[in-house]
Design an enzyme around this catalytic site. Structure first.
Site, mmCIF file in Angstrom:
data_model
loop_
_atom_site.group_PDB
_atom_site.id
_atom_site.type_symbol
_atom_site.label_atom_id
_atom_site.label_comp_id
_atom_site.label_asym_id
_atom_site.label_seq_id
_atom_site.Cartn_x
_atom_site.Cartn_y
_atom_site.Cartn_z
ATOM 1 N N HIS A 1 -121.462 73.955 21.032
ATOM 2 C CA HIS A 1 -122.575 73.559 20.789
ATOM 3 C C HIS A 1 -123.524 74.901 20.725
ATOM 4 O O HIS A 1 -123.156 76.135 20.834
ATOM 5 C CB HIS A 1 -123.284 72.682 22.066
ATOM 6 C CG HIS A 1 -122.635 71.358 21.926
ATOM 7 N ND1 HIS A 1 -121.450 70.937 22.714
ATOM 8 C CD2 HIS A 1 -123.147 70.299 21.204
ATOM 9 C CE1 HIS A 1 -121.503 69.614 22.306
ATOM 10 N NE2 HIS A 1 -122.363 69.204 21.570
ATOM 11 N N SER B 1 -124.312 60.005 25.502
ATOM 12 C CA SER B 1 -125.083 61.313 24.774
ATOM 13 C C SER B 1 -126.134 60.963 24.179
ATOM 14 O O SER B 1 -126.467 59.994 23.711
ATOM 15 C CB SER B 1 -123.912 61.818 23.850
ATOM 16 O OG SER B 1 -124.588 62.454 22.783
ATOM 17 N N SER B 2 -127.100 61.808 24.065
ATOM 18 C CA SER B 2 -128.503 61.459 23.451
ATOM 19 C C SER B 2 -128.057 61.041 21.899
ATOM 20 O O SER B 2 -129.165 60.779 21.415
ATOM 21 C CB SER B 2 -129.385 62.810 23.728
ATOM 22 O OG SER B 2 -128.833 63.878 23.190
ATOM 23 N N CYS B 3 -127.023 61.850 21.305
ATOM 24 C CA CYS B 3 -126.942 61.399 19.779
ATOM 25 C C CYS B 3 -126.631 59.827 19.797
ATOM 26 O O CYS B 3 -126.664 59.467 18.301
ATOM 27 C CB CYS B 3 -125.792 62.163 19.280
ATOM 28 S SG CYS B 3 -124.274 61.606 19.949
ATOM 29 N N LYS C 1 -119.553 56.395 21.378
ATOM 30 C CA LYS C 1 -120.495 56.360 22.664
ATOM 31 C C LYS C 1 -121.165 55.096 22.788
ATOM 32 O O LYS C 1 -121.614 54.533 23.869
ATOM 33 C CB LYS C 1 -121.452 57.642 22.761
ATOM 34 C CG LYS C 1 -120.543 58.916 22.894
ATOM 35 C CD LYS C 1 -119.886 58.780 24.238
ATOM 36 C CE LYS C 1 -119.136 60.050 24.677
ATOM 37 N NZ LYS C 1 -118.272 59.959 25.946
HETATM 38 P P1 GDP Z 1 -126.747 68.966 17.821
HETATM 39 O O1 GDP Z 1 -127.593 69.043 18.997
HETATM 40 O O2 GDP Z 1 -125.850 67.552 17.815
HETATM 41 O O3 GDP Z 1 -127.379 69.059 16.465
HETATM 42 O O4 GDP Z 1 -125.705 69.993 18.299
HETATM 43 P P2 GDP Z 1 -125.693 71.808 18.503
HETATM 44 O O5 GDP Z 1 -125.689 72.132 19.627
HETATM 45 O O6 GDP Z 1 -124.350 71.821 17.751
HETATM 46 O O7 GDP Z 1 -126.617 72.133 17.507
HETATM 47 C C1 GDP Z 1 -128.206 72.069 17.649
HETATM 48 C C2 GDP Z 1 -128.910 73.042 16.697
HETATM 49 O O8 GDP Z 1 -128.605 74.168 16.880
HETATM 50 C C3 GDP Z 1 -128.612 72.722 15.153
HETATM 51 O O9 GDP Z 1 -129.731 72.500 14.408
HETATM 52 C C4 GDP Z 1 -127.746 73.650 14.981
HETATM 53 O O10 GDP Z 1 -127.684 73.947 13.316
HETATM 54 C C5 GDP Z 1 -128.344 74.941 15.738
HETATM 55 N N1 GDP Z 1 -127.643 76.116 15.653
HETATM 56 C C6 GDP Z 1 -127.958 77.306 15.450
HETATM 57 N N2 GDP Z 1 -127.057 78.248 15.708
HETATM 58 C C7 GDP Z 1 -125.888 77.529 15.963
HETATM 59 C C8 GDP Z 1 -124.715 77.912 16.389
HETATM 60 O O11 GDP Z 1 -124.074 79.203 16.121
HETATM 61 N N3 GDP Z 1 -123.751 76.751 16.694
HETATM 62 C C9 GDP Z 1 -124.217 75.709 16.704
HETATM 63 N N4 GDP Z 1 -123.609 74.676 17.120
HETATM 64 N N5 GDP Z 1 -125.504 75.170 16.499
HETATM 65 C C10 GDP Z 1 -126.350 76.195 15.791
#
Ligand code: GDP
Length: 311
Positions: A180, A108-110, A141
């Site tokens: 996500h 994963s990119s994290c 990971k």
């Molecule tokens: P990340 O890439 O590991 O941070 O995973 P996410 O896909 O869960 O979140 C990506 C970004 O989208 C973060 O800045 C979240 O705060 C934002 N985000 C905005 N609305 C949502 C939502 O409804 N669900 C999730 N999971 N993320 C959200």
């Protein structure tokens, strides 16, 4: 790989594993081994040992993992670390013991440091502190990458790793607490549209930047790497397309056709400020993605949600 090679896709019910299965079947690979987690619990050492002893796979796509969005990663911290470490350790060690011809591990990119230079090049791994919200998942990971690297260095195993950027596509998780951002936004805007709600809430400030890749593009890259790449160093798989969460929210809003307002809930975490991967290495190897973000979101929305409304 031959079309008749015995190929095990671990995690075939998940978004990534199911895309790899679709791709392999479409390319004529006809000897796939698929097992649900109820049939073989990959966290369990003796289950995995028995499975390898009886099935003897030749090639493995290791897409099985405990995954989730920012809230799930931050909440189930011990589970994300423990379960992923167990799956990887059991799978990679048994692949060595049973002389698997080649294994592709998906990360994963994290895995990259929170404040690393962008775009993220493969060599930035372990050059700084990780993002707090997903540190346990990232550590697991990174351990998987290092297992592949070091089984190759010590035992000569042909184990490779690919690091996909944020993915979306068919068979995604739409549970709002665990998903996500893309599936969460599709669901939120869709439900707001059909319920005539005035407002949709988006987490965080809207400023974080993210890159996204349609999962069928990833599956294509996995097959490409399995058939052409053999090296101790892992490879990023991205689209190079980056946008803010705010712009993403407007894009999903338009695709879904929601006419109300968007509000940002700043009490929810933003996560890492930016996560754009360098695609240079994979492009040089000769692979490029083909599905744009807008196209991909339309496909997912039409296939997953519109069907539901029509039927
Ligand atoms: P990340 O890439 O590991 O941070 O995973 P996410 O896909 O869960 O979140 C990506 C970004 O989208 C973060 O800045 C979240 O705060 C934002 N985000 C905005 N609305 C949502 C939502 O409804 N669900 C999730 N999971 N993320 C959200």
């Amino acid at each position: 790989m031959e079309k008749s090679s015995k190929i095990y896709v671990a995690g075939h019910r998940g978004m990534v594993g199911s895309a790899i299965v679709r791709k392999l079947q479409c390319e004529g690979y006809n000897n796939l081994i698929l097992r649900s987690s109820l049939e073989v619990d990959l966290r369990n050492q003796s289950h995995v040992e028995q499975f390898f002893g009886s099935e003897k796979p030749e090639y493995i796509f290791l897409a099985a993992a405990k995954v989730g969005g920012i809230l799930a990663n931050n909440t189930y911290r011990a589970d994300f670390l423990y379960e992923n470490l167990m799956i990887e350790s059991n799978m990679i060690h048994q692949s060595y013991v049973h002389k698997v011809k080649k294994l592709l591990f998906l990360g994963s990119s994290c895995i990259y440091p929170k404040l690393a230079l962008q775009p993220l090049k493969e060599e930035y791994l372990l050059s700084g502190f990780l993002e707090e919200t997903n540190e346990p998942y990232a550590i697991a990971k990174i351990a998987g990458i290092k297992l592949c690297e070091n089984y190759r260095r010590q035992y000569g195993c042909d184990f490779i790793s690919a690091m996909p950027t944020n993915l979306y596509g068919p068979n995604d998780n739409y549970d709002l607490n665990n998903s996500h951002v893309i599936p969460a936004l599709i669901r939120k805007f869709h439900e707001a549209k059909i319920n005539n709600a005035g407002v949709v809430e988006v987490w965080g400030s809207g400023t974080p930047l993210r890159e996204f890749l349609y999962v069928d593009d990833l599956a294509d890259a996995c097959l490409f790497l399995m058939n052409s790449y053999s090296d101790v160093h892992f490879v990023n798989v991205g689209s190079g397309e980056e946008l803010s969460i705010k712009d993403l929210a407007f894009l999903v809003k338009n695709v879904v056709g929601f006419n109300g307002k968007i509000v940002f809930d700043k009490s929810k975490p933003d996560g890492t400020p930016r996560k754009l991967m360098s695609n240079e290495k994979l492009f040089k190897l000769g692979w490029k993605n083909s599905i744009s973000l807008k196209e991909g979101i339309k496909m997912v929305y039409n296939d997953t949600f519109k069907k539901e409304v029509v039927s």
